[in-house]
Design a protein around this motif. Structure first.
Motif, short mmCIF file in Angstrom:
data_model
loop_
_atom_site.label_atom_id
_atom_site.label_comp_id
_atom_site.label_asym_id
_atom_site.label_seq_id
_atom_site.Cartn_x
_atom_site.Cartn_y
_atom_site.Cartn_z
N VAL A 263 0.84 -1.20 0.00
CA VAL A 263 0.00 0.00 0.00
C VAL A 263 0.87 1.25 0.00
CG1 VAL A 263 -1.70 1.33 1.32
CG2 VAL A 263 -1.94 -1.15 1.09
N ARG B 256 -2.04 4.38 -11.68
CA ARG B 256 -2.40 3.03 -11.26
C ARG B 256 -1.18 2.11 -11.32
NH1 ARG B 256 -6.71 0.07 -9.95
NH2 ARG B 256 -7.01 -2.01 -10.84
N MET C 38 -7.76 -6.86 -2.02
CA MET C 38 -7.79 -5.44 -1.67
C MET C 38 -8.28 -4.59 -2.83
SD MET C 38 -4.45 -4.75 0.74
CE MET C 38 -5.04 -3.10 1.10
N ALA C 39 -9.35 -3.87 -2.59
CA ALA C 39 -9.88 -2.96 -3.60
C ALA C 39 -8.99 -1.72 -3.70
CB ALA C 39 -11.30 -2.55 -3.23
N GLY C 40 -8.84 -1.21 -4.90
CA GLY C 40 -8.09 0.02 -5.09
C GLY C 40 -6.60 -0.18 -5.28
N GLU D 40 -5.37 6.09 3.95
CA GLU D 40 -6.60 5.79 3.24
C GLU D 40 -6.51 4.46 2.51
OE1 GLU D 40 -7.17 9.18 0.78
OE2 GLU D 40 -8.07 10.41 2.36
N GLY D 41 -5.33 4.17 1.94
CA GLY D 41 -5.13 2.90 1.26
C GLY D 41 -5.23 1.71 2.19
N ALA E 244 -6.93 1.69 4.97
CA ALA E 244 -8.31 1.60 5.44
C ALA E 244 -9.17 0.80 4.48
CB ALA E 244 -8.89 3.00 5.63
N LYS E 245 -8.82 0.81 3.19
CA LYS E 245 -9.58 0.07 2.19
C LYS E 245 -9.31 -1.43 2.25
CE LYS E 245 -9.67 3.93 -1.08
NZ LYS E 245 -9.26 4.42 -2.39
#
Length: 344
Positions: free
Chosen positions: A172, A186, A215-217, A340-341, A343-344
Motif C-alpha cells: 500500500v 495506477r 484489496m480494492a483500489g 486511506e489505502g 483503510a480500504k
C-alpha cells in the motif's frame, strides 16, 4: 497528519554525509534559488554552515539555520551514537519535524541513525507496524506521465523480517508513493517470490498474496521473480528488508561489473573501442535516464512525517532534488494517502 501547507519547510541534516557539510549546504542553496515554495532549515554546526553559505549564491529568505553541535558518523553504531549524542544533527532535525518546525527531513548521513531518530520522534501511521526503506532502480520499461524508467522496491533494509501483514502495508505504501512521486495513476504492484504461482514462496508471502488479491483500489498483479526486477515488469516490488537489500546490492554489483568490463574491452580491443564509440550517444542517454541523483534519495515509508534518505555520496544536485521530492510528498499528503489505502 500535517495539513497541506502553502510553503513547505524541509529540515536538512547538514552533518555526516561523505562529502561533508558544504555539499549539503550547496544543495540547499540551489534549492532556495529554484523552488520559491520551499524553505530550507539547515540543522548542524552553525559556524560551519554560515561559512559555507557565505561563499555561495543563495536566497537568504528561504534558508534558516538551527544549531546542532554534534553528528553521527557513517561508521558509528546508530543506537550507541544517538545515546551518546542526543543533540546530534539528525536527532535534532527529526525532533524539529516532529514538533512542527519543519514538514519533512532529508539526510545524507548514517542511515541507521536516521531511521532510529525517526522511530524515536515520529509516529507510525495507523495500520503500519514497521517502516520500510524504499529505493528506485532503473529498468527497461517506462511508466507514468513522466515516462519514468525507475521502479520502486521495498523494503531494502529497514525491516529485516517482515510478516504477511507488514508486506501488505509495504504494498500500500509503495503504491501511494509511486502514484504521487512518479505520477503513475495506477501502479502495478507485485510480491517478489521464487515463482509466479500464488502458492509459491514462504508462508508469509503466500498469505500476503491472498490478502493483496482481495484489496480494492490496489493494482496487485501477483508474484514476480528476480528476473523481472531489471525488466520493469511492475512498478512496485514488495519484499522484506533482508531479500530486498540483497537484491539492491546485486543490482549495484552488476552495474559496476558491466562498467568495468566495458572499460577493459575499450583498452584491449580496437573493435570494442570502435563499437563503444558508435554507442557513445546511446550510453550518454542511458546515463541520463538512470541517473539516481534526479530522485535525490530513498523514502522511509510508514511514519506520519516524511523522511528522505539521500545517498551518502550525494552531491548538491541530489540534495536539492531530495528536498524537492520531500516537498512533493508533503504537498500531496503522502501519509494521508497511505492511511486511506490501508483503510480500504
Amino acid at each position: 497528519m500535517v495539513g497541506k501547507p502553502q510553503h513547505i519547510t524541509i529540515a536538512f541534516d547538514v552533518m555526516g554525509s561523505d562529502h561533508g557539510p558544504a555539499e549539503v549546504v550547496r544543495g540547499a542553496a540551489q534549492l532556495s534559488l529554484e523552488s520559491p515554495h520551499i524553505h530550507a532549515l539547515l540543522v548542524g554546526d552553525r559556524p560551519v554552515i554560515d561559512e559555507a553559505l557565505a561563499g555561495i549564491k543563495h536566497n537568504g529568505e528561504r534558508i534558516s539555520v538551527h544549531h546542532a553541535g554534534d553528528f553521527v558518523g557513517m561508521d558509528e553504531k546508530p543506537g550507541e551514537a544517538l545515546a551518546r549524542k542526543p543533540e546530534s544533527s539528525v536527532a535534532v532535525a527529526a525532533r524539529l519535524v516532529a514538533e512542527g518546525e519543519a514538514h519533512a527531513l532529508v539526510s545524507a548521513g548514517n542511515t541507521g541513525a536516521g531511521v532510529l531518530a525517526c522511530k524515536r520522534h515520529f509516529q507510525l501511521i495507523p495500520g503500519v507496524r514497521r517502516a520500510a526503506l524504499a529505493t528506485v532502480y532503473p529498468t527497461r520499461g517506462v511508466r507514468g506521465a513522466k515516462q519514468d524508467p525507475f521502479s520502486l522496491i521495498l523494503d531494502v533494509g529497514a525491516t529485516v523480517e517482515a510478516t504477511a501483514e507488514d508486506l501488505v502495508a509495504f504494498a500500500v505504501m509503495g503504491s501511494a508513493y509511486a502514484r504521487i512521486i512518479s505520477r503513475n495513476e495506477r501502479p502495478k504492484v507485485a510480491l517478489l517470490s521464487n515463482g509466479v504461482e500464488p502458492q509459491k514462496g514462504p508462508p508469509r508471502v503466500v498469505e500476503a498474496h491472498q490478502r493483496l488479491s482481495q484489496m480494492a483500489g490496489l493494482n496487485f498483479t501477483g508474484n514476480v521473480e528476480g528476473i523481472d526486477i531489471p525488466r520493469g515488469t511492475v512498478d512496485v516490488i514488495v519484499t522484506d528488508g533482508f531479500v530486498g537489500n540483497v537484491c539492491l546490492k546485486m543490482l549495484e554489483g552488476v552495474h559496476d561489473t558491466v562498467m568495468e568490463l566495458a572499460q577493459y574491452a575499450y583498452k584491449e580491443s580496437l573493435r570494442w573501442r570502435a563499437g563503444l564509440a558508435m554507442l557513445s550517444s546511446g550510453i550518454e542517454r542511458l546515463k541520463d535516464i538512470t541517473d539516481w541523483e534526479q530522485y535525490g534519495g530513498a523514502p522511509i515509508l510508514g511514519f506520519d512525517r516524511i523522511f528522505i534518505k539521500a545517498h551518502g555520496r550525494s552531491r548538491a544536485r541530489a540534495i536539492a532534488n531530495a528536498g524537492k521530492v520531500a516537498a512533493k510528498a508533503v504537498a500531496n499528503e503522502l501519509g494521508t494517502a497511505i492511511q486511506e489505502g490501508l483503510a480500504k
